[in-house]
Design a protein around this motif. Structure first.
Motif, PDB file in Angstrom:
ATOM      1  N   ILE A   1       0.859  -1.224  -0.175  1.00  0.00           N
ATOM      2  CA  ILE A   1       0.085   0.073   0.059  1.00  0.00           C
ATOM      3  C   ILE A   1       0.988   1.382  -0.005  1.00  0.00           C
ATOM      4  O   ILE A   1       0.476   2.191  -0.552  1.00  0.00           O
ATOM      5  N   ARG A   2       2.002   1.151   0.501  1.00  0.00           N
ATOM      6  CA  ARG A   2       3.118   2.272   0.301  1.00  0.00           C
ATOM      7  C   ARG A   2       3.302   2.763  -0.927  1.00  0.00           C
ATOM      8  O   ARG A   2       3.782   3.987  -1.144  1.00  0.00           O
ATOM      9  N   TYR A   3       3.364   1.883  -1.663  1.00  0.00           N
ATOM     10  CA  TYR A   3       3.820   2.162  -3.244  1.00  0.00           C
ATOM     11  C   TYR A   3       2.505   2.293  -4.216  1.00  0.00           C
ATOM     12  O   TYR A   3       2.565   2.751  -5.334  1.00  0.00           O
ATOM     13  N   GLY A   4       1.196   2.004  -3.646  1.00  0.00           N
ATOM     14  CA  GLY A   4       0.064   2.298  -4.450  1.00  0.00           C
ATOM     15  C   GLY A   4      -1.006   1.160  -4.210  1.00  0.00           C
ATOM     16  O   GLY A   4      -0.782   0.157  -3.306  1.00  0.00           O
ATOM     17  N   VAL A   5      -2.045   1.334  -4.743  1.00  0.00           N
ATOM     18  CA  VAL A   5      -3.034   0.544  -4.617  1.00  0.00           C
ATOM     19  C   VAL A   5      -3.235  -0.628  -5.732  1.00  0.00           C
ATOM     20  O   VAL A   5      -3.359   0.037  -6.948  1.00  0.00           O
TER      21      VAL A   5
ATOM     22  N   VAL B   1       5.382  -5.329  -9.801  1.00  0.00           N
ATOM     23  CA  VAL B   1       5.456  -4.354 -10.610  1.00  0.00           C
ATOM     24  C   VAL B   1       5.328  -3.185  -9.709  1.00  0.00           C
ATOM     25  O   VAL B   1       6.118  -2.118 -10.050  1.00  0.00           O
ATOM     26  N   LEU B   2       4.292  -3.075  -8.984  1.00  0.00           N
ATOM     27  CA  LEU B   2       3.901  -1.551  -8.646  1.00  0.00           C
ATOM     28  C   LEU B   2       5.104  -1.639  -7.302  1.00  0.00           C
ATOM     29  O   LEU B   2       5.516  -0.491  -6.955  1.00  0.00           O
ATOM     30  N   ARG B   3       5.632  -2.555  -6.710  1.00  0.00           N
ATOM     31  CA  ARG B   3       6.767  -2.268  -5.561  1.00  0.00           C
ATOM     32  C   ARG B   3       7.958  -1.767  -6.393  1.00  0.00           C
ATOM     33  O   ARG B   3       8.739  -0.701  -6.054  1.00  0.00           O
ATOM     34  N   ARG B   4       8.318  -2.416  -7.480  1.00  0.00           N
ATOM     35  CA  ARG B   4       9.402  -2.003  -8.368  1.00  0.00           C
ATOM     36  C   ARG B   4       9.374  -0.638  -8.768  1.00  0.00           C
ATOM     37  O   ARG B   4      10.312   0.252  -8.784  1.00  0.00           O
ATOM     38  N   ARG B   5       8.196  -0.257  -9.505  1.00  0.00           N
ATOM     39  CA  ARG B   5       7.814   1.065  -9.841  1.00  0.00           C
ATOM     40  C   ARG B   5       8.013   2.147  -8.714  1.00  0.00           C
ATOM     41  O   ARG B   5       8.801   3.144  -8.948  1.00  0.00           O
ATOM     42  N   GLY B   6       7.486   1.716  -7.718  1.00  0.00           N
ATOM     43  CA  GLY B   6       7.659   2.619  -6.333  1.00  0.00           C
ATOM     44  C   GLY B   6       8.983   2.746  -6.102  1.00  0.00           C
ATOM     45  O   GLY B   6       9.189   3.898  -5.432  1.00  0.00           O
TER      46      GLY B   6
ATOM     47  N   LEU C   1     -10.317 -19.784 -11.635  1.00  0.00           N
ATOM     48  CA  LEU C   1     -10.225 -18.442 -11.235  1.00  0.00           C
ATOM     49  C   LEU C   1      -9.535 -17.869 -10.233  1.00  0.00           C
ATOM     50  O   LEU C   1      -8.885 -16.761 -10.211  1.00  0.00           O
ATOM     51  N   THR C   2      -9.751 -18.412  -9.135  1.00  0.00           N
ATOM     52  CA  THR C   2      -9.318 -17.969  -7.981  1.00  0.00           C
ATOM     53  C   THR C   2      -7.637 -18.138  -8.085  1.00  0.00           C
ATOM     54  O   THR C   2      -7.077 -16.997  -7.514  1.00  0.00           O
ATOM     55  N   VAL C   3      -7.127 -19.045  -8.427  1.00  0.00           N
ATOM     56  CA  VAL C   3      -5.607 -19.294  -8.813  1.00  0.00           C
ATOM     57  C   VAL C   3      -5.139 -18.284  -9.766  1.00  0.00           C
ATOM     58  O   VAL C   3      -4.037 -17.611  -9.576  1.00  0.00           O
ATOM     59  N   VAL C   4      -5.665 -18.253 -11.033  1.00  0.00           N
ATOM     60  CA  VAL C   4      -5.077 -17.340 -11.931  1.00  0.00           C
ATOM     61  C   VAL C   4      -5.342 -15.806 -11.534  1.00  0.00           C
ATOM     62  O   VAL C   4      -4.204 -15.159 -11.806  1.00  0.00           O
ATOM     63  N   THR C   5      -6.175 -15.633 -11.019  1.00  0.00           N
ATOM     64  CA  THR C   5      -6.363 -13.794 -10.397  1.00  0.00           C
ATOM     65  C   THR C   5      -5.307 -13.524  -9.331  1.00  0.00           C
ATOM     66  O   THR C   5      -4.795 -12.705  -9.424  1.00  0.00           O
ATOM     67  N   GLY C   6      -5.178 -14.704  -8.369  1.00  0.00           N
ATOM     68  CA  GLY C   6      -4.315 -14.563  -7.560  1.00  0.00           C
ATOM     69  C   GLY C   6      -2.829 -14.380  -7.998  1.00  0.00           C
ATOM     70  O   GLY C   6      -2.101 -13.541  -7.639  1.00  0.00           O
ATOM     71  N   LEU C   7      -2.327 -15.342  -8.971  1.00  0.00           N
ATOM     72  CA  LEU C   7      -1.041 -15.011  -9.460  1.00  0.00           C
ATOM     73  C   LEU C   7      -1.045 -13.654 -10.325  1.00  0.00           C
ATOM     74  O   LEU C   7      -0.005 -13.196 -10.303  1.00  0.00           O
ATOM     75  N   ASP C   8      -2.081 -13.385 -10.938  1.00  0.00           N
ATOM     76  CA  ASP C   8      -2.111 -11.950 -11.552  1.00  0.00           C
ATOM     77  C   ASP C   8      -2.106 -10.944 -10.408  1.00  0.00           C
ATOM     78  O   ASP C   8      -1.054  -9.865 -10.654  1.00  0.00           O
ATOM     79  N   TYR C   9      -2.502 -10.941  -9.468  1.00  0.00           N
ATOM     80  CA  TYR C   9      -2.356  -9.746  -8.196  1.00  0.00           C
ATOM     81  C   TYR C   9      -1.016  -9.808  -7.759  1.00  0.00           C
ATOM     82  O   TYR C   9      -0.313  -8.793  -7.361  1.00  0.00           O
ATOM     83  N   VAL C  10      -0.225 -11.028  -7.753  1.00  0.00           N
ATOM     84  CA  VAL C  10       0.853 -10.963  -7.144  1.00  0.00           C
ATOM     85  C   VAL C  10       1.896 -10.455  -8.324  1.00  0.00           C
ATOM     86  O   VAL C  10       2.726  -9.473  -7.795  1.00  0.00           O
TER      87      VAL C  10
END
Length: 290
Positions: free
Chosen positions: A211-215, A272-277, A258-267
């Motif tokens: 959350i410190r890098y974005g939502v 990416v969000l952490r690296r960008r931040g 869908l639970t597994v696929v979307t979970g991997l997508d969120y990871v």
């Protein structure tokens, strides 16, 4: 006598008149001096009311200026995010009242439905079709309120700190209660419950970590996953037989995928969000040092 000038002839009497006039204050030109003095006094007296009016107006202007200054100080304090005296109490009252809005009431209803759902689900051993139908109704109401409370909060600006915390708790509570009850009754394998609950809790924790890098925004796949999970669990809550029992198996299988696929997508999004931040912070520090 005729050779004496007229001014000399009237000299003594003129001298006496002059002396008398001087004694009486009627020296020639004195009247003009007095009139000039009176005009001067009139000017002074005329200036005095003006001065008094100016002083009064000065006092009034200073009072108005003081009032305006106080009012502007209040406005400036409010603009600076520092409410004037009593502002904190007013703000607290507004925040306290804003908790009791429609979106939060729906969230509270969903929290109350969790123990009610468990009691109905496990009533009479957990296999009575009538009790299971009532449990399905409670579960359906909870899922429907989940669709509406977030929409109402965003549309009508009803987002509160309570809603931010209570809404995800209510979502996970009703889904977790349903999955655990189904697995405890033997209607659903425990590994399915573990995969779904593990994914939900893991992604929630991941959101807080980055959350410190974005939502991390909710994706369409995540919304489809939530809908599929709700339909699948609802079908398992009902005492279905025949082809409907077969159908619910495939719906649950789709929900797990869908639970597994979307979970991997969120990871992936979190990485990416952490690296960008981190890169943005590093660039900002370098620019500040330069």
């Amino acid at each position: 006598m005729t050779g004496v000038p007229a001014s000399a002839a009237g000299g003594p009497s003129g001298a006496r008149r002059a002396a008398a006039g001087a004694a009486s204050g009627k020296v020639p030109g004195a009247s003009m001096g007095r009139s000039a003095a009176r005009s001067t006094e009139g000017g002074a007296s005329g200036a005095a009311p003006g001065a008094r009016q100016g002083a009064a107006s000065g006092v009034g202007d200073s009072g108005a200026a003081a009032g305006d200054g106080a009012e502007s100080a209040v406005v400036d304090a409010q603009d600076d995010g520092k409410p004037a005296r009593g502002g904190k109490l007013a703000a607290a009252a507004v925040n306290q009242a804003s908790v009791w809005n429609v979106a939060n009431l729906l969230t509270m209803l969903r929290l109350i439905l969790v123990p009610a759902f468990v009691a109905l689900m496990l009533a009479d051993g957990g296999y009575d079709p009538a009790w299971r139908a009532l449990a399905w109704a409670a579960f359906a109401i909870a899922m429907i309120t989940d669709l509406f409370d977030g929409h109402l909060a965003r549309t009508y600006n009803l987002v509160t700190d309570f809603g931010k915390i209570a809404d995800p708790i209510a979502d996970k509570a009703i889904m977790g209660a349903a999955l655990i009850c189904l697995s405890a009754l033997g209607d659903l394998p425990w590994w399915v419950t573990g995969v779904i609950l593990g994914r939900e809790l893991g992604i929630t924790l991941l959101r807080f970590l980055v959350i410190r890098y974005g939502v991390i925004p909710a994706s369409r796949g995540g919304k489809l996953k939530t809908l599929t999970q709700g339909v699948a669990v609802g079908m398992y809550v009902l005492a279905l037989t025949g082809w409907l029992a077969t159908l619910r198996f495939w719906v649950m299988a789709a929900a797990v995928v869908l639970t597994v696929v979307t979970g991997l997508d969120y990871v992936k999004q979190a990485i990416v969000l952490r690296r960008r931040g981190i890169a943005e912070r590093k660039a900002a520090l370098e620019e500040k040092e330069a």
